[in-house]
Design an enzyme around this catalytic site. Structure first.
Site, short mmCIF file in Angstrom:
data_model
loop_
_atom_site.label_atom_id
_atom_site.label_comp_id
_atom_site.label_asym_id
_atom_site.label_seq_id
_atom_site.Cartn_x
_atom_site.Cartn_y
_atom_site.Cartn_z
N CYS B 100 -30.11 66.60 -81.75
CA CYS B 100 -29.87 65.51 -80.82
C CYS B 100 -28.36 65.32 -80.88
CB CYS B 100 -30.59 64.26 -81.30
SG CYS B 100 -30.31 62.85 -80.26
N HIS B 204 -32.30 58.52 -75.15
CA HIS B 204 -31.50 59.53 -74.45
C HIS B 204 -31.04 59.02 -73.09
CE1 HIS B 204 -33.56 62.70 -77.15
NE2 HIS B 204 -32.60 62.06 -77.75
N PRO B 376 -21.86 57.16 -78.82
CA PRO B 376 -22.42 56.44 -77.69
C PRO B 376 -22.79 55.01 -78.07
CG PRO B 376 -24.05 57.95 -78.63
CD PRO B 376 -22.78 58.16 -79.39
N SER B 378 -25.04 51.49 -77.06
CA SER B 378 -26.37 51.32 -76.49
C SER B 378 -26.21 51.07 -75.00
CB SER B 378 -27.05 50.13 -77.15
OG SER B 378 -26.23 49.00 -77.04
N HIS B 402 -22.89 57.79 -86.00
CA HIS B 402 -23.34 58.47 -84.77
C HIS B 402 -23.62 57.50 -83.63
CE1 HIS B 402 -27.39 57.09 -85.37
NE2 HIS B 402 -27.92 57.91 -84.50
N GLY B 403 -23.70 56.23 -83.92
CA GLY B 403 -24.02 55.31 -82.82
C GLY B 403 -24.07 53.91 -83.37
N GLY B 405 -26.97 51.96 -84.03
CA GLY B 405 -28.04 51.67 -85.00
C GLY B 405 -28.85 50.47 -84.56
N LYS B 478 -31.58 56.71 -67.53
CA LYS B 478 -32.28 56.68 -68.82
C LYS B 478 -33.53 57.53 -68.75
CE LYS B 478 -33.61 53.79 -71.48
NZ LYS B 478 -33.50 54.89 -72.42
#
Lengths: 135, 479
Positions: B100, B204, B376, B378, B402-403, B405, B478
């Site tokens: 991913c 994703h 990225p 949210s 990574h993002g 969370g 999305k």
């Protein structure tokens, strides 16, 4: 029999209760469909299923993983199952209806069945399954 | 501030989980978190960080980034390196969604050039299959799938889904050479064949963004990014193929765990020695899945470029891939451990590689500033571009967050807001959201995530990557 979605920050945690092991497996499949499509399927088509495992948790993991494969590849939204559970084996058929984008778009894709947090307990009245689906 | 009992503060943003927190730990755990984020920490996530520390051959520490949260096997945000002679490899350290990841496409368009924004989002939604049951227009034979599994990004480029330059702009040039298609089951192939070039569901997305602020002009110049520029961020993975590979090999490795007499506190951490038949088979299948994911993102980027070309007349080659990073992967890398360079198997589960200046595997243009790190946000919240640092090489085996969370469960999220309400609120802020259903939107509301700015602030302050630019969303599709 009951299906309840419990709180889990990242994934979908589900608790399933049933009177017999056969019902527990059938209901667990419905719970998976509920998460994936917003609701389980309706009866109509059938598909054979057979999985093996060393213990009850492994069997459940293998069974739900197989359902994930069947629903994705065969496009079958499962409504329930008619199963025989033997020593280290689950076999029988699952029932369901064909997937349609319009009718089955209220869920979220499940990537896998987690071993973390998978438990089956049996009290005098029922079997209780806790399972986490990676979404 | 309150921290969970047993966890020790060892720096302004650094927290240690000492050996003995749970029985069998071979090394301590270490995670990065600010005081503002401390309230989001789940005990289950710390337990999982400690579980990883019990695994054979783990080197130095079991690590977690500030987007740490409760997953399965490893915590999400978890990083661990294992020595090649004594260490293990585990699908629990990679996850179901192998590779991913995220890629960032820069366009020559400025925010003011972006008329027809709703049409753009509609056209992208039409061009890229999304959601549960979304099927690809690609029809792959088994032989073509094998090539895709072996070659990753370069397969897609050769098939006409990109330009040569795209390949160099992927981590590992979009291909893990150790891929072994023979270790990918027929079931995984059946799931993967109709899904290549599809976005998937869950978190994703494909987002149209604008560069709102540049923090590090030198790195931004190297990455070809400037304020006001329109970019596209693509976030997806290896779809059903990778999911099935994880499921299949989890079962094989569970048996291997017993065979090699490895004691584990969680069955999802099932593993085998790296240089065992079972370990090699998983690594080969995982690498093949990673290549599938790189090809997948390449195909989706191609569809995106075509839409932009048709709608705005932008030349295909003028839209350059800034970089593509993997979030869920295990890789063989060389790192400095105790003053000695050694090859280790680094597992990153919800963490990004953040190689610093001069590191191997960087495109020449990025060598002086370190690799681009794409974080990225949210849905509806800012995303970030950072650069890798020498600090990451020293502290985290070249890794960062990574993002954002998650902080709220999907059940809670749905009780609070409906998909329609969220779509309307974002619409008022000028963000157009298009998804297969409102349920998919409700699941991923901005409020269910940690504030992404705070997460990247922590990695910036700790020095395991540095802020380069902030992006704000204009349109989201999305899955």
């Amino acid at each position: 029999m009951s299906i309840e979605e419990l709180d889990h920050t990242a994934d979908a945690k589900v608790r399933v209760k049933a009177g017999t092991l056969e019902e527990l497996f059938s209901e667990a499949g419905r719970a998976l469909m509920q998460v994936m499509y917003g609701r389980p399927g309706k009866d109509g088509r059938t598909h054979p299923v057979v999985v093996s495992g060393d213990d009850l948790e492994s069997l459940m993991h293998a069974y739900l993983s197989e359902l994930l494969f069947i629903t994705e590849v065969e496009g079958l939204v499962i409504s329930g199952a008619d199963l025989h559970i033997g020593e280290g084996i689950v076999e029988g058929v699952v029932m369901g209806e064909p997937f349609s984008m319009e009718a089955h778009n209220a869920g979220r894709g499940v990537k896998g069945i987690s071993y973390s947090g998978l438990s089956i307990v049996h009290d005098q009245e029922s079997y209780i399954l806790d399972v986490i689906f990676d979404v | 501030m309150t921290m969970l009992p047993g966890v020790q503060r060892v720096g302004e943003f650094e927290w240690q989980v000492p050996v003995g927190y749970i029985p069998g730990m071979r090394v301590p755990g270490l995670f990065f978190l600010s005081e503002a984020l401390a309230g989001t920490l789940e005990e289950g996530a710390v337990k999982q960080l400690a579980n990883v520390a019990t695994m054979p051959g783990i080197v130095r520490q079991s690590l977690a980034m500030p987007d740490i949260h409760w997953g399965y096997g490893f915590p999400i945000g978890g990083v661990a390196a294992f020595s090649l002679d004594e260490g293990v490899i585990s699908p629990g350290g990679v996850g179901f969604d192998i590779n991913c990841g995220v890629r960032l496409l820069a366009t020559p368009l400025r925010e003011g050039d972006l008329g027809k924004r709703r049409e753009l989002v509609e056209r992208l939604f039409g061009a890229i299959p999304t959601g549960v049951g979304g099927k690809s227009a690609l029809r792959l034979s088994n032989r073509e799938l094998d090539r895709m599994l072996l070659e990753g990004s370069s397969w897609a480029v050769r098939e006409g889904y990109g330009i040569d330059e795209d390949i160099r702009m992927c981590e590992q040039e979009g291909c893990l050479k150790e891929a072994d298609p023979a270790a990918v089951s027929q079931k995984a192939r059946q799931r993967g064949m109709p899904q290549s070039g599809t976005l998937g569901s869950g978190n994703h997305f494909l987002e149209v963004q604008v560069v709102r602020e540049v923090y590090h002009p030198e790195a931004a110049r190297a990455f070809g990014i400037s304020q006001g520029q329109v970019c596209i961020m693509i976030h997806c993975g290896s779809r059903g193929l990778g999911h099935q590979v994880c499921t299949d090999h989890l079962r094989i490795l569970e048996a291997a765990t017993k065979k090699y007499r490895i004691t584990l506190p969680d069955r999802q951490l099932a593993c085998a020695p790296i240089d065992s038949p079972e370990g090699r088979a998983y690594f080969g299948a995982m690498a093949a899945s990673a290549n599938y994911a790189w090809a997948n993102r390449q195909v989706i980027m191609h569809y995106t470029r075509k839409v932009l070309e048709e709608l705005y007349g932008v030349a295909y080659k003028d839209m350059h891939l800034v970089y593509d990073v993997a979030h869920n992967v295990a890789k063989m890398e060389e790192h400095l451990v105790g003053g000695t360079r050694m090859k280790v198997c680094v597992h990153r589960k919800g963490a990004t590689r953040a190689f610093g200046p001069g590191a191997p595997d960087l495109p020449a243009a990025y060598s002086s500033v370190g690799q681009p790190v794409i974080i990225p946000g949210s849905m509806g919240s800012p995303s970030f571009l950072l650069n890798g640092t020498s600090g990451a090489m020293e502290k985290t085996f070249g890794s960062t967050c990574h993002g954002a969370g998650r902080v709220m469960s999907r059940t809670q999220a749905k009780k609070r807001l409906t998909g329609r309400e969220i779509r309307d609120t974002l619409g008022k802020e000028g963000i157009i959201v298009k998804a297969p259903s409102d349920a998919a939107i409700a699941d991923e509301a901005p409020e269910v995530y940690k504030p992404s700015m705070e997460v990247v602030r922590v990695v910036h302050e700790v020095g395991i990557s540095r802020l380069v630019a902030r992006f704000e969303p204009l349109g989201v599709i999305k899955g």
